[in-house]
Design an enzyme around this catalytic site. Structure first.
Site, PDB file in Angstrom:
ATOM      1  N   GLU A   1      22.143   3.696  23.022  1.00 60.53           N
ATOM      2  CA  GLU A   1      22.869   4.034  21.801  1.00 60.53           C
ATOM      3  C   GLU A   1      23.594   3.972  20.747  1.00 60.53           C
ATOM      4  OE1 GLU A   1      20.600   6.935  20.884  1.00 60.53           O
ATOM      5  OE2 GLU A   1      19.239   6.790  23.047  1.00 60.53           O
TER       6      GLU A   1
ATOM      7  N   HIS B   1      15.489   2.894  17.435  1.00 62.01           N
ATOM      8  CA  HIS B   1      14.788   1.935  18.558  1.00 62.01           C
ATOM      9  C   HIS B   1      14.145   1.826  18.249  1.00 62.01           C
ATOM     10  CE1 HIS B   1      17.456   4.699  21.740  1.00 62.01           C
ATOM     11  NE2 HIS B   1      17.281   5.379  20.844  1.00 62.01           N
TER      12      HIS B   1
ATOM     13  N   SER C   1      20.441   5.124  13.424  1.00 67.04           N
ATOM     14  CA  SER C   1      20.095   6.070  12.870  1.00 67.04           C
ATOM     15  C   SER C   1      21.089   7.465  11.815  1.00 67.04           C
ATOM     16  CB  SER C   1      19.011   6.462  13.539  1.00 67.04           C
ATOM     17  OG  SER C   1      19.537   7.356  14.391  1.00 67.04           O
TER      18      SER C   1
END
Ligand code: PHE
Ligand code: FE
Length: 276
Positions: free
Chosen positions: A182, A141, A201
């Site tokens: 996301e 993020h 990620s």
């Protein structure tokens, strides 16, 4: 105010974080001395694996900003990141014990504070973890919070969240978060790239989301996105694609109140639905 841990989804495990450490706004100082050498080594290995995957798959803005996280071989200190982030976009990161409830979450974002979980996964969870940890939150993020347009979008999302809360529309708005912040994809000069933190990620979903022929990919359309359900425990079956962060910002500028009203009368759409 009682501090309750929050679990999303149907996990039987209690959340890992120690919510007794959190203040009324759910934030807590990063307890840096608590990290073990194994924790630092987990971060170093995750960072090395993930950063090697980025070329050709991650958005240019993300790749450009990643070095601003600083340390690659140890867990960074939040204060060191903030010394660069605050002057860049006015954002700062704050520690939290894990997932927090919607109102405090939206309130932090509306104040340009991004909550970062301060603990790291165990070595056994190297490839997959059910809750966000510091690696997901920081690596996924924080780089794009250095991008001025994206940083403004996240703040506006927080303000919109407080409004959605009053209107009973959080579920619709949270799908927009899911499919942009996301799991968003962006069309760039070089081709399709990922900008969503859940993708960036993840070593498996990063190549999958950009290159696999299995998932649906469709242009981000506000109402469609807010009607589309999502999976929290598997790769996404649908990704929504934007053309630029400015487009995303402009597309979400309108008052959502009438949009929520209209959507209440329409059915939800399955995560794997094809066609219109
Ligand atoms: N425009 C939205 C509203 O009026 C707020 C919002 C902005 C939501 C950006 C998401 C992203 O509710
Ligand atoms: Fe996240």
């Amino acid at each position: 105010m009682a501090i309750e841990p929050v679990v999303y989804g149907a996990s039987e495990r209690p959340p890992r974080g120690d919510y007794a450490r959190a203040g009324a706004d759910y934030t807590c100082p990063q307890d840096y001395a608590r990290y073990t050498e194994q924790d630092h080594d987990t971060y170093r290995r995750l960072y090395a694996r993930q950063s090697a995957l980025l070329p050709g798959l991650a958005s240019e803005a993300f790749i450009a900003a990643l070095p601003s996280l600083g340390a690659e071989d140890r867990i960074p200190r939040f204060e060191d990141i903030n010394a660069r982030l605050k002057p860049a976009t006015g954002w700062e990161i704050v520690g939290v014990p894990g997932l927090i409830p919607e109102v405090p979450f939206f309130t932090l974002l509306a104040n340009r504070k991004f909550p970062v979980t301060d603990w790291i996964r165990t070595p056994e969870e190297f490839d997959y973890i059910v809750e966000p940890d510091i690696f997901h939150d920081l690596f996924g993020h924080v780089p794009l919070l250095f991008n001025p347009v994206f940083a403004d979008y996240v703040q506006r999302y927080g303000q919109g969240g407080l409004k959605a809360e009053r209107l009973g529309a959080c579920e619709m708005l949270s799908r927009l978060y899911w499919y942009t912040i996301e799991f968003g994809l962006i069309r760039e000069a070089g081709g399709l790239r990922a900008y969503g933190a859940g993708i960036l990620s993840s070593s498996g979903e990063l190549p999958y989301s950009v290159q696999s022929s299995a998932p649906q990919r469709r242009p981000l359309q506000l109402e469609r996105t807010m009607r589309t359900r999502y999976k929290i425990d598997s790769f996404q079956e649908t990704y929504f694609v934007i053309d630029s962060f400015q487009d995303l910002f402009d597309m979400t500028a309108a008052d959502f109140a009438p949009v929520y009203e209209r959507l209440r009368g329409l059915p939800e759409i399955a995560a794997n639905a094809s066609g219109d």
